[in-house]
Design a protein around this motif. Structure first.
Motif, PDB file in Angstrom:
ATOM      1  N   GLU A 168       0.828  -1.208   0.000  1.00 58.13           N
ATOM      2  CA  GLU A 168       0.000   0.000   0.000  1.00 58.13           C
ATOM      3  C   GLU A 168       0.862   1.257   0.000  1.00 58.13           C
ATOM      4  OE1 GLU A 168      -3.536   2.146   2.640  1.00 58.13           O
ATOM      5  OE2 GLU A 168      -2.860   0.119   3.123  1.00 58.13           O
ATOM      6  N   LEU A 171       2.147   2.041  -3.514  1.00 59.27           N
ATOM      7  CA  LEU A 171       1.139   2.644  -4.380  1.00 59.27           C
ATOM      8  C   LEU A 171       0.903   4.109  -4.039  1.00 59.27           C
ATOM      9  CD1 LEU A 171      -1.505  -0.235  -4.641  1.00 59.27           C
ATOM     10  CD2 LEU A 171       0.160   0.474  -6.358  1.00 59.27           C
ATOM     11  N   ALA A 180      -7.990   3.735  -3.174  1.00 61.64           N
ATOM     12  CA  ALA A 180      -7.614   2.761  -4.204  1.00 61.64           C
ATOM     13  C   ALA A 180      -6.432   1.917  -3.753  1.00 61.64           C
ATOM     14  CB  ALA A 180      -7.287   3.485  -5.505  1.00 61.64           C
ATOM     15  N   TYR A 184      -6.637  -2.174  -3.493  1.00 60.50           N
ATOM     16  CA  TYR A 184      -5.813  -2.984  -4.393  1.00 60.50           C
ATOM     17  C   TYR A 184      -4.626  -3.648  -3.696  1.00 60.50           C
ATOM     18  CZ  TYR A 184      -8.245  -1.466  -8.582  1.00 60.50           C
ATOM     19  OH  TYR A 184      -9.206  -1.253  -9.559  1.00 60.50           O
ATOM     20  N   ALA A 185      -4.267  -3.200  -2.488  1.00 67.10           N
ATOM     21  CA  ALA A 185      -3.076  -3.737  -1.825  1.00 67.10           C
ATOM     22  C   ALA A 185      -3.402  -4.407  -0.497  1.00 67.10           C
ATOM     23  CB  ALA A 185      -2.044  -2.616  -1.617  1.00 67.10           C
ATOM     24  N   PRO A 188      -6.810  -7.097  -0.480  1.00 67.48           N
ATOM     25  CA  PRO A 188      -6.572  -8.443  -1.036  1.00 67.48           C
ATOM     26  C   PRO A 188      -5.648  -9.298  -0.179  1.00 67.48           C
ATOM     27  CG  PRO A 188      -6.431  -6.801  -2.769  1.00 67.48           C
ATOM     28  CD  PRO A 188      -6.500  -6.043  -1.478  1.00 67.48           C
TER      29      PRO A 188
END
Length: 263
Positions: A168, A171, A180, A184-185, A188
């Motif tokens: 994270e 990103l 986001a 996405y990090a 999941p």
């Protein structure tokens, strides 16, 4: 070449005192409780217990009764599934502030609320909600959801806190929006553990839903209380067998799903 094993770590006095205190607590518990082992294993007690158990056989297998039993089983399954699903959704929302993502004040307030929710048993929640929602499975479903939110919210928050932050952070350094980057990090990486927690709590809620009917929350528990109160032991035996089969089937399904997710 020195092959000697390393020296054992030194034992702290605090560890010794803690272990001694636990032993004393167990001994004091056995001493203070009126455990009547002699009366429990007396021949008269064994005889009356066997006579009581004989009243459960043979289980009721009539078509009409089995139809009612199937509906009560489905009701119990629905209570546990909906209660767990609601709890998982709200637990995910509450786990964000509980993991410290919204500041220290929000973390302490959210974790305090989760402590209150899970410290109250499902039976107490059901007794309270029966006043507002009335008799039936709705109160039982809400009781399961409230208690499970307290449990899963804490577990989800711990899973988010223990998740490695490198993905994270990478990103976000590259300009990705914080939401986001979380989706996405971090999410999941934590979702398999969260799903495992959710399935395990569903197993527990199956058992709890079967018991909540005792206070009028519907399902197999209400059916069991009804037949036991009328001393209809054969019908009660069929309800107990249905409970055992349902719990075994859900345990097997949950175990298979957890293994599939962790491969």
């Amino acid at each position: 070449m020195n092959l000697q094993p390393p020296a054992p770590p030194a034992v702290r006095w605090s560890t010794v005192l803690l272990f001694a205190g636990l032993v004393l607590l167990v001994l004091a518990s056995f001493y203070t409780l009126p455990l009547k082992w002699r009366e429990f294993f007396a021949p008269e007690a064994m005889r009356t217990s066997i006579e009581f158990l004989r009243g459960f056989s043979p289980p009721e297998m009539g078509a009409g009764f089995l139809g009612k039993l199937g509906l009560a089983t489905f009701e119990t399954l629905a209570m546990s599934a909906i209660g767990t699903l609601l709890a998982a959704f709200f637990s995910l929302l509450l786990s964000l502030p509980a993991s410290g993502r919204c500041g220290v004040t929000a973390r302490l307030a959210t974790r305090s609320a989760l402590n209150v929710l899970r410290s109250i048993p499902e039976l107490v929640w059901a007794s309270i909600l029966l006043i507002a929602a009335g008799l039936g499975p709705f109160a039982g479903t809400l009781a399961l959801a409230l208690h499970t939110v307290g449990v899963l919210g804490r577990l989800f928050a711990d899973a988010l806190e223990n998740c490695p932050p490198l993905a994270e952070a990478s990103l976000r350094i590259n300009g990705v929006h914080p939401v986001a980057a979380f989706l996405y990090a971090t999410l999941p990486q934590s979702s398999p553990q969260m799903m495992s927690y959710t399935l395990y709590r569903w197993e527990n809620n199956i058992r709890a839903a079967a018991i909540l009917g005792v206070v009028g929350a519907g399902g197999l528990g209400q059916m069991l209380k009804y037949h036991l109160s009328l001393f209809q032991m054969q019908q009660a035996a069929s309800v107990i067998i249905a409970m055992l089969l349902m719990v075994a089937a859900v345990d097997a399904a949950s175990f298979g799903l957890r293994r599939a997710m962790t491969r």
